[in-house]
Design a protein around this motif. Structure first.
Motif, short mmCIF file in Angstrom:
data_model
loop_
_atom_site.label_atom_id
_atom_site.label_comp_id
_atom_site.label_asym_id
_atom_site.label_seq_id
_atom_site.Cartn_x
_atom_site.Cartn_y
_atom_site.Cartn_z
N THR A 3 44.33 37.76 51.42
CA THR A 3 43.61 37.34 50.19
C THR A 3 42.55 37.87 49.78
OG1 THR A 3 44.91 35.20 50.28
CG2 THR A 3 43.46 35.37 48.57
N VAL A 4 41.42 38.02 50.70
CA VAL A 4 40.18 38.40 50.63
C VAL A 4 40.73 40.05 50.11
CG1 VAL A 4 38.27 39.35 51.83
CG2 VAL A 4 38.98 36.98 51.78
N ALA A 5 41.46 40.63 50.95
CA ALA A 5 41.62 42.21 50.87
C ALA A 5 42.25 42.23 49.41
CB ALA A 5 42.57 42.41 51.82
N SER A 6 43.17 41.43 48.92
CA SER A 6 43.89 41.59 47.54
C SER A 6 42.91 41.36 46.54
CB SER A 6 45.17 40.79 47.48
OG SER A 6 44.60 39.37 47.30
N GLN A 7 42.14 40.50 46.56
CA GLN A 7 41.06 40.40 45.50
C GLN A 7 39.71 41.20 45.70
OE1 GLN A 7 41.59 37.89 43.01
NE2 GLN A 7 43.41 38.28 43.91
N SER A 8 39.60 41.73 46.91
CA SER A 8 38.43 42.70 47.24
C SER A 8 37.08 42.22 46.48
CB SER A 8 38.90 43.96 46.74
OG SER A 8 38.00 44.80 47.29
N PRO A 9 36.51 41.14 46.66
CA PRO A 9 35.14 40.85 46.20
C PRO A 9 34.07 41.58 46.86
CG PRO A 9 35.85 39.05 47.57
CD PRO A 9 37.21 39.95 47.57
N ARG A 10 33.41 42.17 46.13
CA ARG A 10 32.24 43.10 46.72
C ARG A 10 31.29 42.55 47.39
NH1 ARG A 10 31.72 48.15 43.53
NH2 ARG A 10 29.29 47.63 43.45
N ASN A 11 31.04 41.23 46.89
CA ASN A 11 29.93 40.32 47.35
C ASN A 11 30.23 39.26 48.65
OD1 ASN A 11 31.66 38.93 45.47
ND2 ASN A 11 30.03 37.73 45.07
N LEU A 12 31.57 39.44 49.14
CA LEU A 12 31.76 38.66 50.16
C LEU A 12 31.45 39.13 51.85
CD1 LEU A 12 32.87 35.93 51.10
CD2 LEU A 12 35.40 36.90 50.95
N ALA B 176 32.53 33.61 45.90
CA ALA B 176 32.31 35.08 45.55
C ALA B 176 33.02 35.54 44.49
CB ALA B 176 32.92 35.76 46.74
N LEU B 177 34.08 35.02 43.94
CA LEU B 177 34.76 35.38 42.70
C LEU B 177 34.19 34.66 41.50
CD1 LEU B 177 38.68 35.34 43.84
CD2 LEU B 177 37.15 37.26 43.38
N ALA B 178 33.65 33.45 41.78
CA ALA B 178 32.98 32.79 40.87
C ALA B 178 31.58 33.12 40.52
CB ALA B 178 32.95 31.22 41.01
N GLN B 179 30.84 33.69 41.76
CA GLN B 179 29.74 34.05 41.29
C GLN B 179 29.24 35.55 41.85
OE1 GLN B 179 26.75 31.96 40.73
NE2 GLN B 179 28.47 30.68 39.80
N PRO B 180 29.77 36.44 41.03
CA PRO B 180 29.93 37.71 41.54
C PRO B 180 28.59 38.30 41.62
CG PRO B 180 30.52 37.67 39.38
CD PRO B 180 30.48 36.45 39.73
N GLN B 181 27.43 37.87 41.07
CA GLN B 181 26.11 38.36 41.23
C GLN B 181 25.49 38.04 42.50
OE1 GLN B 181 27.15 35.83 39.33
NE2 GLN B 181 25.56 34.14 39.47
N ARG B 182 25.94 36.97 43.31
CA ARG B 182 25.61 36.29 44.53
C ARG B 182 26.24 37.02 45.68
NH1 ARG B 182 22.88 31.07 43.81
NH2 ARG B 182 22.11 31.59 46.08
N THR B 183 25.50 37.15 46.86
CA THR B 183 26.20 37.59 48.05
C THR B 183 26.56 36.05 48.70
OG1 THR B 183 24.87 39.55 48.39
CG2 THR B 183 25.72 38.56 50.20
N VAL B 184 27.92 36.17 49.35
CA VAL B 184 28.28 34.92 49.77
C VAL B 184 28.79 35.37 51.02
CG1 VAL B 184 30.27 33.37 49.75
CG2 VAL B 184 29.32 34.16 47.55
N ILE B 185 28.47 34.47 52.19
CA ILE B 185 28.64 34.72 53.38
C ILE B 185 29.49 33.51 53.98
CG2 ILE B 185 27.43 34.83 55.81
CD1 ILE B 185 26.64 36.92 53.98
#
Length: 173
Positions: free
Chosen positions: A85-94, A59-68
């Motif tokens: 870690t997910v909460a601290s990084q907060s990727p919009r697409n995860l 998700a961090l490497a591919q911010p344009q893609r939705t990652v499940i």
């Protein structure tokens, strides 16, 4: 009758289009690979508890893609810190889906030590902005569609019934 993991997976398959999907080891990976064979799937076969961290990296490497990330409750317990870690990084697409049947199903159905835990409440406490707990397919579909439209990390706990006829042959997953 309660919803099984396989019923959830079969309901999710037609909802997915071009998402990158990381499926945790064992039953989750086996069911997903059969329900939705396609490019973009990464079905784990060895490292328990790594679906969420791997999906976070994607998700961090591919911010344009939705990652499940698809993980079992046992796998989540193996690496619960990943939610922080997910909460601290907060990727919009995860988007994280955790199948909770209270068992280490793929290794012989031993009970997880935290059976009965509301993991969606844990995710909320760890500051995951979107957290839902579902117990049937219509609720899953609604929550998944809401999660797709939410520009933040999302967590959906799928309360699942154990179905012995859906368990993989032990030792082969």
């Amino acid at each position: 009758m309660a919803t099984t993991r396989r019923q959830y997976v079969q309901a999710l398959a037609p909802l997915m289009t071009d998402e990158l999907v990381v499926a945790g080891i064992g039953s989750v990976a086996a069911d997903w690979a059969l329900a939705a064979p396609r490019d973009g799937n990464f079905c784990l076969s060895g490292p328990m508890g790594q679906a969420i961290p791997i999906a976070l990296g994607l998700a961090l490497a591919q911010p344009q893609r939705t990652v499940i990330a698809m993980e079992g409750d046992g796998g989540l317990l193996m690496n619960l810190v990943a939610l922080s870690t997910v909460a601290s990084q907060s990727p919009r697409n995860l988007k994280i889906l955790v199948f909770n049947n209270g068992l280490y199903e793929s290794s012989g159905c031993q009970p997880v030590p935290s059976a009965g835990t509301d993991y969606s409440a844990v995710a909320s406490a760890l500051r995951i902005p979107f957290s839902r707990r579902v117990a049937d397919v219509p609720s899953l579909v609604a929550a998944f569609n809401d999660a797709r439209e939410t520009p933040a990390p999302c967590f959906i706990e799928l309360v699942a019934a154990y179905a012995p006829d859906e368990a993989p042959p032990y030792g082969l997953v």
